[in-house]
Structure formats: structure tokens, C-alpha cells
Design a protein around this motif. Structure first.
Motif, PDB file in Angstrom:
ATOM      1  N   UNK A 185       7.723   7.961   6.358  1.00 34.11           N
ATOM      2  CA  UNK A 185       7.736   9.598   6.078  1.00 34.11           C
ATOM      3  C   UNK A 185       7.068   9.757   4.726  1.00 34.11           C
ATOM      4  N   UNK A 186       7.273   8.669   3.644  1.00 37.06           N
ATOM      5  CA  UNK A 186       6.628   8.878   2.247  1.00 37.06           C
ATOM      6  C   UNK A 186       5.142   8.366   2.257  1.00 37.06           C
ATOM      7  N   UNK A 187       4.672   7.890   3.443  1.00 34.95           N
ATOM      8  CA  UNK A 187       3.131   7.518   3.422  1.00 34.95           C
ATOM      9  C   UNK A 187       3.126   6.054   3.259  1.00 34.95           C
ATOM     10  N   UNK A 188       3.996   5.271   3.208  1.00 35.31           N
ATOM     11  CA  UNK A 188       3.799   3.928   2.945  1.00 35.31           C
ATOM     12  C   UNK A 188       3.650   2.917   4.173  1.00 35.31           C
ATOM     13  N   UNK A 189       2.779   1.910   3.977  1.00 36.40           N
ATOM     14  CA  UNK A 189       2.416   1.208   5.274  1.00 36.40           C
ATOM     15  C   UNK A 189       3.838   0.410   5.785  1.00 36.40           C
ATOM     16  N   UNK A 190       4.100   0.413   6.839  1.00 37.74           N
ATOM     17  CA  UNK A 190       5.265  -0.308   7.473  1.00 37.74           C
ATOM     18  C   UNK A 190       4.747  -1.542   8.251  1.00 37.74           C
ATOM     19  N   UNK A 191       4.002  -1.111   9.341  1.00 37.74           N
ATOM     20  CA  UNK A 191       3.507  -2.297  10.195  1.00 37.74           C
ATOM     21  C   UNK A 191       2.804  -1.745  11.265  1.00 37.74           C
ATOM     22  N   UNK A 192       1.997  -2.650  12.060  1.00 38.88           N
ATOM     23  CA  UNK A 192       1.325  -2.055  13.112  1.00 38.88           C
ATOM     24  C   UNK A 192       2.006  -1.902  14.397  1.00 38.88           C
ATOM     25  N   UNK A 193       1.338  -1.199  15.307  1.00 34.37           N
ATOM     26  CA  UNK A 193       2.194  -0.867  16.498  1.00 34.37           C
ATOM     27  C   UNK A 193       2.577  -1.974  17.060  1.00 34.37           C
ATOM     28  N   UNK A 194       1.603  -3.203  17.314  1.00 36.45           N
ATOM     29  CA  UNK A 194       2.089  -4.417  17.889  1.00 36.45           C
ATOM     30  C   UNK A 194       1.808  -5.462  16.897  1.00 36.45           C
ATOM     31  N   UNK A 195       1.913  -5.383  15.621  1.00 35.52           N
ATOM     32  CA  UNK A 195       1.646  -6.438  14.768  1.00 35.52           C
ATOM     33  C   UNK A 195       2.219  -6.280  13.458  1.00 35.52           C
TER      34      UNK A 195
END
Length: 274
Positions: free
Chosen positions: A164-174
């Protein structure tokens, strides 16, 4: 197991599903798709697998957390599936715990030919985060597949989920990691995401090799000029070659090839058939 075959765990054995009617009737309507509770997949190349024990532990612990199947039954199912896998060719089997049309829990396995594997991938930022169970592989696979379809319409193969803060979390399948100089970065621990088997392997290798690992909280814009990797059981390590309407990634010559070779060296033969 035969290519495309689905087997169900019935009475302590893998069995073919019962034949379905050729066409639904008013008395016997078409069955709805099962509700996937847990799933796992791994790449088999000529009978060799990387981190099979980690895939097993992730799957069995997630199934155990549902409280729907006895631990011994899950272990027996896993062993039976591995025992039936081909020892030659490229395969991408999948195991699942689902709820069938009647709502009963059911373990099942599918043997799939491995899709083509690539060295690089283009990504796009996802417009939303549809995950309901970010720590378990299975319940969100269909919704994450929709994110990938949306990314494909924009010229990308993978979607990047942000917090929600705009930080990179993960890919959809990666899983996603990136480099800052000689330090390997992974999303901060409090950003909920799937415990990726390949990311765990890469981070373990980094620790063994003395590479600094940083737990990072970053926005896409802050990755401009960084080397970004997409990690998965199917592809291993892929370089992010482009980010649609996002940062411009970079690549240090030779680093990707070196790490892909290190991962390949970790493949081990499947257990001998019982």
C-alpha cells in the motif's frame, strides 16, 4: 504418470478420477472448478530437481495448517507422486489440496510438460494487489494469473505487486530481488509474500558465498539503474530486461550466468523408485 494426467489420492493410492458424463444435464449440471487451498510445482530435468525437500516442506506445512488432512497421509501422497515422476525429459508437476464440488478436501497431482524457460523477463507494475493469502501458494493463483494477463496486454510477461505504501513486494508468479553494488537485496521481512523456494536458495547461496544481503524497502522508481532478478522454480533466475512505464534496469556482465550455473549445480536426482 502420463503427460496431462491428473491423479487423485484415494485410499492411500494415486488413482485416476472417475469418468464424467459427456454433457451436463439438468439433473447433473457441470461441475464447478475446485477451490485450490494449497499448491506447489517444481521443475524436473531428466530426473533431477533443485530443492525438492524445500518444496515438500512448504507444501506439507501449508496443508497441515488447514487441518483438513492427516500429516501421514500428506507425506504418503507426496512420496507416491515423486515415485511416479518420469526420470527423463522436462516436466513441471503440480500437487494440490483442493475442495471438490461437494466441499470435501482432496489431494491431487498433475504431470505437466515444462513450459519453455527463458533468460529474461519484462515486467509491469500491477494496478492492484488481489492476494487473500499471501503466505500460502494456491488460493491466489487464479487472481495472480489475471494480473499476468493484464501485464501481457501492456507488453510484459510478469506483474509486480506493490505494498500500500508503494514498495516492491513480489511478482505475481515469482519472487524479486535486486542488486545495490555488490549487495543482494530482498524485500523487507514485514512485506507479506510467498516464501519462495528459489529465493530462499539464492539467499542461502549468497550467505555461503559471503555476499551481503540487505532487507530492502524500495519503490520501483528507486530501482532505476539497478540489476533486478525474477526468481521462480520454473525459470530459476531471470534478469528483468525491462519495466513497462517504470525504471530502467541494468545488468552487470557475467553475474547472471554465474548465478544460473550455481543454481543448476544444485540439482539432485529424484529418489530411487520404491
Amino acid at each position: 504418470m502420463s503427460p496431462g494426467e491428473t491423479l487423485l489420492w484415494r485410499g492411500g493410492e494415486l488413482a485416476s478420477p472417475p469418468a464424467e458424463p459427456t454433457a451436463p444435464t439438468a439433473e447433473q449440471p457441470a461441475a464447478s472448478a475446485p477451490d485450490v487451498l494449497v499448491a506447489d510445482s517444481w521443475l524436473v530435468l531428466d530426473g533431477a530437481v533443485r530443492a525438492l525437500d524445500v518444496h515438500r516442506d512448504r507444501f506439507t506445512s501449508s496443508v497441515a495448517a488447514t487441518g483438513l488432512v492427516a500429516d501421514d497421509d500428506v507425506e504418503a501422497f507426496w512420496g507416491a507422486v515423486v515415485d511416479r515422476l518420469p526420470r527423463d525429459g522436462a516436466w513441471f508437476p503440480r500437487v494440490e489440496l483442493v475442495r471438490d464440488a461437494a466441499g470435501a478436501p482432496e489431494l491431487r497431482a498433475r504431470l505437466r510438460t515444462a513450459p519453455d524457460r527463458t533468460r529474461s523477463v519484462r515486467v509491469a507494475t500491477a494496478a492492484r494487489d488481489p492476494r487473500r493469502s499471501p503466505l500460502v501458494k494456491g488460493p491466489d493463483l487464479a487472481a495472480l494469473g489475471d494480473l499476468r494477463s493484464e501485464a501481457a496486454s501492456r507488453g510484459a510477461e510478469e506483474a509486480v505487486i506493490l505494498s500500500p505504501e508503494g514498495h516492491v513486494v513480489e511478482g505475481a508468479w515469482s519472487s524479486l530481488v535486486w542488486w545495490r553494488g555488490d549487495s543482494l537485496c530482498t524485500p523487507a521481512d514485514d512485506l507479506p509474500r510467498l516464501p519462495g523456494v528459489t529465493s530462499r536458495t539464492v539467499l542461502t547461496l549468497a550467505a555461503v558465498l559471503g555476499v551481503d544481503v540487505l532487507h530492502d524497502r524500495t519503490t520501483p522508481a528507486e530501482l532505476d539503474g539497478a540489476e533486478i532478478w525474477s526468481l521462480s522454480a520454473l525459470h530459476g533466475v531471470r534478469i528483468v530486461s525491462g519495466w513497462v512505464d517504470g525504471p530502467s534496469p541494468a545488468e552487470q556482465p557475467g553475474r547472471l550466468a554465474t548465478w544460473r550455473a550455481r543454481l543448476d549445480a544444485l540439482r539432485r536426482p529424484l529418489p530411487a523408485r520404491s
